[in-house]
Scaffold this motif. Structure first.
Motif, short mmCIF file in Angstrom:
data_model
loop_
_atom_site.label_atom_id
_atom_site.label_comp_id
_atom_site.label_asym_id
_atom_site.label_seq_id
_atom_site.Cartn_x
_atom_site.Cartn_y
_atom_site.Cartn_z
N LEU A 1 0.75 -1.31 -0.23
CA LEU A 1 -0.35 -0.26 0.00
C LEU A 1 0.81 1.64 -0.43
O LEU A 1 0.10 2.03 -0.96
N ALA A 2 2.06 1.24 0.27
CA ALA A 2 3.12 2.31 0.55
C ALA A 2 3.60 2.79 -0.64
O ALA A 2 3.63 4.22 -1.61
N ARG A 3 3.55 1.47 -0.92
CA ARG A 3 4.08 1.22 -2.43
C ARG A 3 3.02 1.97 -3.47
O ARG A 3 3.57 2.96 -4.74
N PHE A 4 1.68 1.67 -3.84
CA PHE A 4 0.96 2.29 -3.83
C PHE A 4 0.41 3.39 -4.08
O PHE A 4 0.24 4.42 -5.21
N VAL A 5 0.53 4.20 -2.63
CA VAL A 5 0.51 5.47 -2.84
C VAL A 5 1.51 6.52 -3.21
O VAL A 5 1.29 7.24 -4.40
N ALA A 6 2.91 5.80 -3.53
CA ALA A 6 3.79 6.25 -3.85
C ALA A 6 3.28 6.54 -5.61
O ALA A 6 4.21 7.26 -6.07
N TYR A 7 3.01 5.64 -6.37
CA TYR A 7 2.66 5.06 -7.45
C TYR A 7 1.82 6.21 -8.13
O TYR A 7 2.32 6.92 -8.94
N CYS A 8 1.02 6.74 -7.37
CA CYS A 8 -0.69 7.51 -7.91
C CYS A 8 0.26 8.85 -7.34
O CYS A 8 0.21 9.99 -8.42
N LEU A 9 1.42 9.17 -6.62
CA LEU A 9 1.63 10.83 -6.50
C LEU A 9 2.57 10.86 -7.87
O LEU A 9 3.24 11.94 -7.90
N ALA A 10 3.26 9.88 -7.88
CA ALA A 10 4.02 9.45 -9.36
C ALA A 10 3.72 10.29 -10.26
O ALA A 10 4.26 10.65 -11.72
N THR A 11 2.80 9.17 -10.24
CA THR A 11 1.71 8.57 -11.80
C THR A 11 1.00 9.73 -12.29
O THR A 11 0.79 10.18 -13.53
N SER A 12 -0.27 9.46 -11.52
CA SER A 12 -1.76 10.24 -11.44
C SER A 12 -2.17 10.78 -11.73
O SER A 12 -3.74 11.40 -11.54
N LEU A 13 -1.23 11.37 -9.90
CA LEU A 13 -2.15 13.06 -9.68
C LEU A 13 -1.97 13.62 -10.35
O LEU A 13 -3.31 14.50 -10.41
N GLY A 14 -1.56 14.41 -11.54
CA GLY A 14 -1.22 14.33 -12.37
C GLY A 14 -2.68 15.03 -13.76
O GLY A 14 -2.94 15.82 -13.70
N TRP A 15 -3.12 13.77 -13.27
CA TRP A 15 -4.63 13.81 -14.21
C TRP A 15 -5.64 13.26 -13.29
O TRP A 15 -7.15 14.15 -13.41
N ASP A 16 -5.74 13.28 -12.37
CA ASP A 16 -6.74 12.98 -11.26
C ASP A 16 -6.64 14.84 -10.67
O ASP A 16 -8.61 14.68 -10.46
N LEU A 17 -6.14 15.49 -10.87
CA LEU A 17 -6.89 16.72 -9.68
C LEU A 17 -7.08 17.87 -11.08
O LEU A 17 -8.49 18.43 -10.55
#
Length: 296
Positions: A211-227
């Motif tokens: 889960l910690a890796r998953f949070v890092a993955y979301c911040l690094a890859t998709s947050l720029g699309w989700d926001l």
């Protein structure tokens, strides 16, 4: 307009389809290291085959619990077509997807049962329209169904109106837009092994580490699309939400989403008003004379 309430059959159907979706998204996190997780993409056809009868079960249960008729189902088709037509407008560029605000507003008006079906069917129709059919499609259907269902579960459906309701839906739309991207990341992240060690999925590792890796993955890859998706959903809801909510509620009244309206008598304020034709045995109406009097 009264809210479309969930009956026991609707609750059972929604709980079943949501449980199937939760297992489909989350089981790789609990799988052992030798489970062959790379074959997770092959689950999509089976999930899609299971999802269709479950969607039909939600529709049937909602109709049985609320007494809706075929016009309500036809309205679902119209809204699904509108949602499918809205999705290509942003073409997914930087997360700009205008269909989200329509799903939130429609789910609010239609209720959680029909909202879930609308979200799933809209995503299916848009995939056919844009050629986006792939192993991700049934997962997108589930995630969008949850977005619209959540809007139907928000409080104050029968009483909250005006600016307060629009602000509530705009805030929910922003959160739901980010949540949608996060859930869809979970579907794809488990298939992308061998990336940087800080964000890669490792089959068989403890849940908290993955889960910690998953949070890092979301911040690094998709947050720029989700926001950006969240911002677009908020802006469209705040600017167009009031007018669209009124139009949807007017349409749902015609589609028998609520009981027939009984009009009050303007003099006695009693309901209902019954109009009867004069009986044949009644006396004739008074005849007005030239001097202003009348005679029977």
């Amino acid at each position: 307009m009264r809210a479309v309430r969930l009956g026991p059959r609707s609750v059972a159907a929604l709980a079943l389809v949501s449980a199937v979706g939760a297992v489909a998204f989350g089981w790789p996190l609990f799988a052992p290291g030798d489970s062959g997780i790379t074959t997770h993409a092959a689950d999509a056809p089976w999930l899609f085959a299971a999802l269709l009868p479950l969607l039909l079960a939600v529709v049937v249960a909602t109709i049985a619990d609320t007494g809706l008729d075929a016009k309500a189902v036809a309205m679902l088709g119209v809204l699904a077509a509108a949602g499918a037509a809205l999705r290509p407008l942003g073409a997914g560029t930087a997360g700009i997807e205008p269909m989200f605000f329509l799903m939130v507003l429609s789910g609010r008006v239609l209720g959680p049962g029909f909202g879930f079906v609308l979200g799933a069917v809209s995503m299916f129709a848009s995939a056919l329209l844009t050629g986006g059919v792939g192993p991700w499609m049934p997962f997108q259907m589930l995630a969008m169904g949850w977005v619209a269902m959540g809007a139907g579960l928000l409080p104050g459906a029968a009483r909250l109106r005006g600016r307060a309701e629009t602000l509530l839906l705009a805030g929910y739309g922003a959160v739901a837009s980010v949540a949608y991207g996060t859930v869809m990341n979970l579907q794809g992240w488990t298939l992308m092994q061998g990336m940087a060690s800080g964000i890669s999925y490792v089959p068989g590792d403890p849940l908290d580490e993955n889960l910690a890796r998953f949070v890092a993955y979301c911040l690094a890859t998709s947050l720029g699309w989700d926001l950006p998706r969240a911002v677009v959903t908020m802006v469209l809801t705040l600017t167009l939400g009031g007018a669209i909510l009124k139009a949807l509620r007017r349409a749902t009244r015609r589609a028998a989403f609520e009981a027939p309206v009984a009009f009050e008598d303007p003099i006695t304020f009693e309901t209902p008003v019954t109009f009867k034709a004069p009986a044949a045995s009644q006396d004739p109406a008074p005849v007005r004379q030239a001097d202003g009097g009348s005679s029977a």
